[in-house]
Design an enzyme around this catalytic site. Structure first.
Site, PDB file in Angstrom:
ATOM      1  N   GLU A  32     -41.194 -17.735  19.426  1.00 12.66           N
ATOM      2  CA  GLU A  32     -42.604 -18.083  19.202  1.00 12.66           C
ATOM      3  C   GLU A  32     -43.195 -17.544  17.899  1.00 12.66           C
ATOM      4  OE1 GLU A  32     -45.191 -17.496  22.509  1.00 12.66           O
ATOM      5  OE2 GLU A  32     -43.944 -18.669  23.868  1.00 12.66           O
ATOM      6  N   GLU A  90     -38.687 -20.799  28.055  1.00 14.20           N
ATOM      7  CA  GLU A  90     -39.520 -19.921  28.878  1.00 14.20           C
ATOM      8  C   GLU A  90     -40.477 -20.796  29.651  1.00 14.20           C
ATOM      9  OE1 GLU A  90     -41.927 -16.862  27.023  1.00 14.20           O
ATOM     10  OE2 GLU A  90     -40.228 -16.081  25.900  1.00 14.20           O
TER      11      GLU A  90
HETATM   12  C1  BGC Z   1     -43.860 -14.743  25.188  1.00 14.61           C
HETATM   13  C2  BGC Z   1     -43.620 -13.632  26.191  1.00 14.61           C
HETATM   14  C3  BGC Z   1     -44.883 -13.420  27.002  1.00 14.61           C
HETATM   15  C4  BGC Z   1     -45.193 -14.701  27.742  1.00 14.61           C
HETATM   16  C5  BGC Z   1     -46.375 -14.615  28.684  1.00 14.61           C
HETATM   17  C6  BGC Z   1     -44.602 -15.915  25.737  1.00 14.61           C
HETATM   18  O1  BGC Z   1     -45.473 -16.391  24.794  1.00 14.61           O
HETATM   19  O2  BGC Z   1     -42.655 -15.151  24.615  1.00 14.61           O
HETATM   20  O3  BGC Z   1     -43.240 -12.495  25.509  1.00 14.61           O
HETATM   21  O4  BGC Z   1     -44.765 -12.357  27.869  1.00 14.61           O
HETATM   22  O5  BGC Z   1     -45.467 -15.683  26.793  1.00 14.61           O
HETATM   23  O6  BGC Z   1     -47.581 -14.437  28.018  1.00 14.61           O
END
Ligand code: BGC
Length: 443
Positions: free
Chosen positions: A167, A355
């Protein structure tokens, strides 16, 4: 009911963790300080005053966590390498004990038959490099290339999946433009060079990893948002397009060889101020996949400020939205639309959700942790992924953020995203309902 089989046998199911949020052990084995160690050591910087301490203690409990991922039937374990654990001052002596630690982690993944995916940068820049300008200093390309090269030499015999950066929009936007995250820098004069250097570093990392082995699978992990205009007035539709360009296209398009999205944001031509001859070519790389990370929807309208964007977000808590603990608008319905949007780029070969997760309150009753909303969230997201897949979108994986509750950056320990609950006083882990659901779904 969704079934695992509907996603196909080559679809990857994984969990994602990061170094700073999980490891703890900030000074163990000669690890150097990162910008996040510096930022969080002043607990006033953390919204609820939490002290990170040992985070979720991955440094010592990695075996337990890897076994947990296996027991929930995942096949991929995506973790991040902490740059200052490998090179304490960022660009000097290599710390063999840092390499040894990740070797142990990688070997444990392989013993358990989990595919290790390595993220090279999940925001914990060595503080020594920030002292020299950090991401705003063009020398970061040399520093980063050196770090990537060391990781590839050290782990490349066993690791074939590489995420070149996590990101970039989040760490440059929040860390170098808004001053909300470490290293708390503000303004366009910091953001633009930091962003341009991050683009060049991702592409360069791709070239380094590819030259080590043609078999390596390489991609970036990019944040994205489903962006809607406030209403159908042209002025707001255009504002939403600019926000979309910033959130979804800004890093992607130069990596694909299309340059920064100046079509709807002509102002981005100012980026050229930071260009050196050859940068147009050096910004792109033929990645094997693009990783997407979609957490929230944005509703935007025209506004005179901020001046370059001329758009602002309508705060989610002032409109109809499904808020998570961080007051962000959770909207799984945007997932299939985003996937369709990304699939429209002919340069993209494969998409992965690197993610996906949500922070809602958990309810502990005796030895059980109930998180039905999180479970339903993942089910909805998966339906969306399947919908896109059925329409021909080449989406080939879904990695949950995250395995165990961890330290949510500036928000501290309060927002919990894990499939496994952590009691941060005892570090005891309890699999939540959502984790049990995945266990059954993936079996
Ligand atoms: C990030 C994580 C973060 C998650 C939840 C993502 O943008 O890669 O590090 O914990 O979002 O906010």
């Amino acid at each position: 009911m969704i079934k695992k089989e509907n996603f196909g046998s080559s679809f990857k199911w994984g969990v994602t963790l990061s170094a700073f949020q999980n490891e703890g052990a900030a000074v163990a084995d000669r690890k150097g300080p990162s910008i996040w160690d510096a930022f969080s050591s002043d607990t006033q910087n953390i919204n609820n005053g939490d002290f990170i301490g040992e985070a979720s203690d991955f440094f010592r409990r990695y075996r337990e966590d890897i076994s947990l991922a296996k027991s929930l039937n995942f096949g991929v374990f995506r973790l991040a390498i902490s740059w200052p654990r490998i090179i304490p001052d960022g660009y000097g002596q290599v710390n063999q004990s840092g390499i040894d630690f990740y070797n142990r982690v990688i070997d444990t993944c392989l013993e358990k038959d989990l595919e290790p995916w390595l993220t090279l940068y999940h925001w914990d820049l060595p503080q020594a490099l920030e002292d020299k300008g950090g991401w705003t200093n063009r020398k970061i390309i040399t520093w980063y290339s050196n770090f990537v090269d060391i990781c590839v030499q050290a782990f490349g015999d066993r690791v074939q999946h590489w995420v070149v950066m996590n990101e970039p929009m989040t760490f440059t936007g929040l860390g170098y433009f808004m001053g909300y995250h470490a290293p708390m820098r503000k303004g366009i004069g910091n953001f633009l060079p930091a962003a341009h250097h991050a683009t060049l570093c991702m592409a360069e990392a791709g070239r380094i990893i590819r030259s080590a082995s043609a078999k390596n699978e390489i991609g970036p992990a990019l944040s994205c948002s489903y962006v809607r205009p406030y209403n159908h007035r042209l002025i707001n539709i255009r504002a939403a397009k600019r926000v979309e360009a910033l959130l979804n296209r800004f890093f992607l398009e130069p990596l694909l060889g299309l340059g920064y999205p100046t079509d709807v944001m002509p102002v981005l031509r100012v980026m050229e101020r930071y260009f050196q001859p050859g940068d147009e070519d050096k910004m792109s790389f033929d990645f094997d996949f693009i990783g997407l990370q979609y957490y929230f929807r944005v509703v935007a309208k025209f506004s005179l400020s901020p001046p370059l964007l001329f758009a602002k977000e309508i705060a989610p808590n002032t409109r109809k939205s499904n808020l998570n603990v961080m007051n962000l608008d959770v909207h799984p319905g945007g997932m299939s639309k985003l996937l369709k949007f990304y699939a429209s780029y002919p340069q993209i070969k494969k998409l992965l959700i690197t993610e996906s997760g949500v922070c809602y309150p958990d309810f502990q009753v005796a030895r059980h942790v109930h998180d039905v909303r999180r479970m339903k969230y993942h089910q909805k997201m998966l339906k969306q992924v399947l919908k896109a897949k059925k329409k021909g979108v080449p989406v080939e994986g879904y990695f949950v953020w995250t395995l165990v509750d961890n330290f949510e950056w500036r928000e501290g320990f309060e927002p919990r995203f894990g499939l496994v609950h952590v009691d941060f006083d005892t570090q005891k882990r309890v699999v939540k309902d959502s984790g049990l659901w995945f266990q059954d779904f993936l079996k």
